[in-house]
Write an enzyme that holds these catalytic residues in place. Structure first.
Site, mmCIF file in Angstrom:
data_model
loop_
_atom_site.group_PDB
_atom_site.id
_atom_site.type_symbol
_atom_site.label_atom_id
_atom_site.label_comp_id
_atom_site.label_asym_id
_atom_site.label_seq_id
_atom_site.Cartn_x
_atom_site.Cartn_y
_atom_site.Cartn_z
ATOM 1 N N SER A 1 0.849 -1.248 -0.147
ATOM 2 C CA SER A 1 -0.181 -0.075 0.122
ATOM 3 C C SER A 1 0.873 1.336 0.027
ATOM 4 O O SER A 1 1.947 1.294 0.475
ATOM 5 C CB SER A 1 -0.970 -0.003 1.128
ATOM 6 O OG SER A 1 -1.624 1.159 1.497
ATOM 7 N N TYR B 1 -2.575 0.076 10.386
ATOM 8 C CA TYR B 1 -2.531 -0.585 9.226
ATOM 9 C C TYR B 1 -1.380 -0.302 8.272
ATOM 10 O O TYR B 1 -0.955 -1.024 7.662
ATOM 11 C CB TYR B 1 -3.769 -0.140 8.169
ATOM 12 C CG TYR B 1 -3.799 -0.435 6.860
ATOM 13 C CD1 TYR B 1 -4.078 -1.583 6.302
ATOM 14 C CD2 TYR B 1 -3.327 0.737 5.745
ATOM 15 C CE1 TYR B 1 -3.979 -1.897 4.959
ATOM 16 C CE2 TYR B 1 -3.472 0.439 4.379
ATOM 17 C CZ TYR B 1 -3.515 -0.846 4.130
ATOM 18 O OH TYR B 1 -3.484 -1.190 2.560
#
Length: 278
Positions: free
Chosen positions: A134, A147
């Site tokens: 990501s 995250y």
């Protein structure tokens, strides 16, 4: 056409499902895995696609998926670790159970799949693993701190394995998508933005409102870009270890590279992302 085979995790939606279609369009066999294959309708029955169960937190299901894929198509030449778990919360808003779930999927689950794939690749002296991370693995993403930290771990793990396994003929690379509609994660996202004491909730809202105002108005990015990048990383020999994809992730990567230090980047992000004091 080719007789090569790729195993992809997290194929029930988003990047994973698009990657299945992309590899099939280029003649690859695909072991399309997900936690609940009985719910899948789009991929089931496609020629050259085996839909089967794989939960990255369950090593027995990983073993079974690899065994079924090998029985159906022969050796598994590439693995795409796409399964992911998201979280919208400040650090203090994140319950311990949520933190552990995120790491079990995004870090330990990644490791579980690679532990199963690497011995076979070593014996053959070839193979490719693509870890889908990501933009949050390139920068500390405020409002998604846990995250983001899990994706930093995945990026670091990928870089280390790229060096460890290159002499054995195995390529390990990452694909780091920016903000795509599919990265809302759907049911695979914890949301605790309204949790905590009043000061914490107010602070969370202020940060998120300011961030939303900055990023709003841009053209939606096409998630097919990510599937295409994954395919490129598997099939091209000259791709780098880290592969940001999407205009925002590519700009971010360029900014990191252009500044003289990591602290200079953090200062730039502070100026851009934090609301004015007061």
């Amino acid at each position: 056409m080719t007789d090569r085979t790729v195993l992809i995790t997290g194929c029930s939606s988003g990047f994973g499902k698009l990657a299945v279609h992309t590899f099939r369009a280029n003649g690859w066999n695909v072991v399309a895995t997900m936690r609940s294959p009985e719910k899948e309708t789009e991929l089931t029955g496609l020629e050259g696609v085996l839909v089967t169960r794989l939960d990255v937190k369950d090593p027995r299901s990983i073993d079974a998926a690899f065994e079924q894929g090998t029985a159906a198509f022969g050796s598994i030449d590439a693995v795409v670790n796409n399964a992911g778990y998201g979280s919208n919360a400040l650090f203090e808003q994140s319950p311990d159970a949520s933190v552990r779930d995120i790491y079990e999927t995004n870090v330990f689950g990644l490791m579980n799949v690679m532990r199963r794939a690497l011995p076979d690749m070593r014996k053959r002296g070839s193979g490719c693993i693509v870890n889908v991370t990501s933009m949050g693995g390139l920068m500390g993403l405020l409002g998604n701190s846990v995250y983001s930290s899990s994706k930093f771990a995945a990026e670091g793990l990928t870089e280390a394995l790229a060096l460890e396994y290159k002499p054995l003929g195995i390529r390990v690379v990452s694909v780091a998508p920016g903000a795509y509609l599919t990265t809302a994660f759907g049911s695979n996202t914890d949301n605790y933005v309204e949790s905590g004491d009043p000061q914490l909730v107010e602070h969370s809202r202020k940060l998120r409102d300011h961030f939303a105002a900055i990023v709003s108005g841009g053209e939606p990015q096409d998630p097919q870009e990510v599937a295409d990048k994954i395919y490129e990383c598997v099939t091209a020999d000259d791709v780098p270890v880290h592969n940001p994809v999407g205009a925002d992730a590519e700009r971010l990567s360029g900014l990191i590279d252009s500044l003289p230090s990591r602290q200079a980047f953090v200062a730039a992000m502070e100026q851009m992302l934090l609301p004015p004091a007061g």
